[in-house]
Design an enzyme around this catalytic site. Structure first.
Site, PDB file in Angstrom:
ATOM      1  N   SER A 186       0.734  -1.200   0.278  1.00  0.00           N
ATOM      2  CA  SER A 186       0.024   0.133   0.050  1.00  0.00           C
ATOM      3  C   SER A 186       0.683   1.328  -0.125  1.00  0.00           C
ATOM      4  CB  SER A 186      -0.974   0.018   1.226  1.00  0.00           C
ATOM      5  OG  SER A 186      -1.673  -1.032   1.451  1.00  0.00           O
TER       6      SER A 186
HETATM    7  N1  SAH Z   1      -1.080  -4.947   3.700  1.00  0.00           N
HETATM    8  C1  SAH Z   1      -0.052  -5.365   2.655  1.00  0.00           C
HETATM    9  C2  SAH Z   1      -0.899  -5.036   1.354  1.00  0.00           C
HETATM   10  C3  SAH Z   1      -1.842  -6.127   1.131  1.00  0.00           C
HETATM   11  S1  SAH Z   1      -2.268  -6.104  -0.615  1.00  0.00           S
HETATM   12  C4  SAH Z   1       1.238  -4.813   2.793  1.00  0.00           C
HETATM   13  O1  SAH Z   1       1.584  -4.260   3.785  1.00  0.00           O
HETATM   14  O2  SAH Z   1       2.217  -4.938   1.868  1.00  0.00           O
HETATM   15  C5  SAH Z   1      -3.805  -7.154  -0.170  1.00  0.00           C
HETATM   16  C6  SAH Z   1      -3.313  -8.236   0.452  1.00  0.00           C
HETATM   17  O3  SAH Z   1      -4.477  -9.103   0.713  1.00  0.00           O
HETATM   18  C7  SAH Z   1      -2.807  -9.281  -0.957  1.00  0.00           C
HETATM   19  O4  SAH Z   1      -1.711 -10.015  -0.575  1.00  0.00           O
HETATM   20  C8  SAH Z   1      -4.047 -10.571  -1.131  1.00  0.00           C
HETATM   21  O5  SAH Z   1      -3.462 -11.752  -1.501  1.00  0.00           O
HETATM   22  C9  SAH Z   1      -4.561 -10.497   0.146  1.00  0.00           C
HETATM   23  N2  SAH Z   1      -5.897 -11.051   0.398  1.00  0.00           N
HETATM   24  C10 SAH Z   1      -6.996 -10.884  -0.554  1.00  0.00           C
HETATM   25  N3  SAH Z   1      -8.099 -11.579  -0.236  1.00  0.00           N
HETATM   26  C11 SAH Z   1      -7.622 -12.213   0.899  1.00  0.00           C
HETATM   27  C12 SAH Z   1      -8.284 -13.101   1.916  1.00  0.00           C
HETATM   28  N4  SAH Z   1      -9.531 -13.540   1.649  1.00  0.00           N
HETATM   29  N5  SAH Z   1      -7.733 -13.370   3.058  1.00  0.00           N
HETATM   30  C13 SAH Z   1      -6.347 -13.237   3.065  1.00  0.00           C
HETATM   31  N6  SAH Z   1      -5.749 -12.375   2.382  1.00  0.00           N
HETATM   32  C14 SAH Z   1      -6.258 -11.893   1.353  1.00  0.00           C
END
Ligand code: SAH
Length: 220
Positions: free
Chosen positions: A70
Site C-alpha cells: 500500500s
Molecule cells: N498490507 C499489505 C498490502 C496488502 S495487498 C502490505 O503491507 O504489503 C492485499 C493482500 O490481501 C494481498 O496480498 C492479497 O493476497 C490478500 N488477500 C486478498 N483476499 C484475502 C483473503 N480473503 N484472505 C487473506 N488475504 C487476502
C-alpha cells in the site's frame, strides 16, 4: 551488490525515509506514534530489490502475484485511525501482502496477527519478520474473511484489501470499543472506520481509496 554499496543504500534510505515521513505529516498524518513506527520500518526491505530505490516514494508498488504494497500515506492514515479511542494490544490484519503494514503495527501493538491467502507471500513476509527480529507478529496462511476466531477478540482489525461487503466475522471478533478499518467497494472504493459500542457499531467514512480486492474462499 557488495557490502559497501549496500551500506550506501542504507544511508540513503534513512534520509529519504525521513523525507517521506515529513511529507506524510504535511499531508495530515498527525499521529506522532504512527509516524515514529513508519520511520522505524525499512520499507525498501519489503519490495523487490529492483524497486528498492522507489520504496520511499509515496506510492503503492507491485509485490508479485498481482498484489501491491500500500501507499505510505494510506498506511499512515489507516494506522492512525486504529489508534483513536482505545488501546491497541491485540491487532488483526487481513491481507499480509509484503508484511510492511504488519511491521508498522508491530511497533505500536503488543501482538499482531496477520492473515494472507497466497502462500508465497505469507512465507516471504514471515522471513522478513524474522530477519528484522519482529517477534510479536504471527502470520497465518488462511482465508482472512473468517477473521482469526482462535485469537479473537481484538482491539482492532485492519483489512488491507477491498471488501464488496464487510464480512460479519470481523464485527464479532472486536472487543468492546474495538475499531475496524476496511476499504469497501469495487470500482469506487472508500475507507470506513467502524467502532464497536456494546451490540451496536458506529461507522465513519474516511476517504476514497484504491485497493486490490478481498477474495473470499480459495487459497493459493
Ligand atoms: N498490507 C499489505 C498490502 C496488502 S495487498 C502490505 O503491507 O504489503 C492485499 C493482500 O490481501 C494481498 O496480498 C492479497 O493476497 C490478500 N488477500 C486478498 N483476499 C484475502 C483473503 N480473503 N484472505 C487473506 N488475504 C487476502
Amino acid at each position: 551488490m557488495n557490502r559497501e554499496s549496500r551500506a550506501g543504500v542504507g544511508m540513503t534510505s534513512a534520509r529519504t525515509r525521513e523525507r517521506l515521513i515529513g511529507r506524510l505529516r504535511e499531508q495530515g498524518i498527525r499521529d506522532e506514534e504512527t509516524l515514529a513506527a513508519m520511520s522505524a520500518v525499512p520499507r525498501h526491505l519489503f519490495v523487490d530489490e529492483a524497486l528498492a530505490t522507489r520504496a520511499y516514494e509515496d506510492t503503492a508498488l507491485p509485490i508479485g502475484q498481482g498484489q501491491t504494497i500500500s501507499q505510505p500515506y494510506i498506511v499512515g492514515r489507516m494506522t492512525a485511525a486504529l489508534r483513536t479511542s482505545g488501546p491497541l494490544e491485540r491487532v488483526l490484519e487481513v491481507g499480509t501482502g509484503s508484511g510492511y503494514q504488519a511491521a508498522v503495527l508491530s511497533h505500536l501493538a503488543k501482538q499482531v496477527y496477520t492473515v494472507e491467502r497466497i502462500a508465497d507471500l505469507a512465507r516471504a513476509a514471515r522471513r522478513r519478520f524474522q530477519a528484522l527480529h519482529l517477534t510479536n507478529i504471527t502470520v497465518r496462511h488462511a482465508d482472512g474473511c473468517e477473521g482469526w476466531p482462535q485469537e479473537a477478540p481484538f482491539d482492532a482489525i485492519m483489512v488491507t484489501a477491498a471488501a464488496r461487503t464487510v464480512p460479519e466475522a470481523f464485527f464479532g471478533q472486536l472487543k468492546e470499543g474495538g475499531r475496524l478499518v476496511v476499504p469497501v467497494g469495487a470500482d469506487g472504493q472508500a475507507l470506513f472506520l467502524y467502532r464497536r459500542r456494546g451490540t451496536a457499531m458506529t461507522v465513519e467514512r474516511l476517504e476514497a481509496v484504491n485497493f486490490v480486492p478481498l477474495l473470499p474462499g480459495s487459497l493459493v
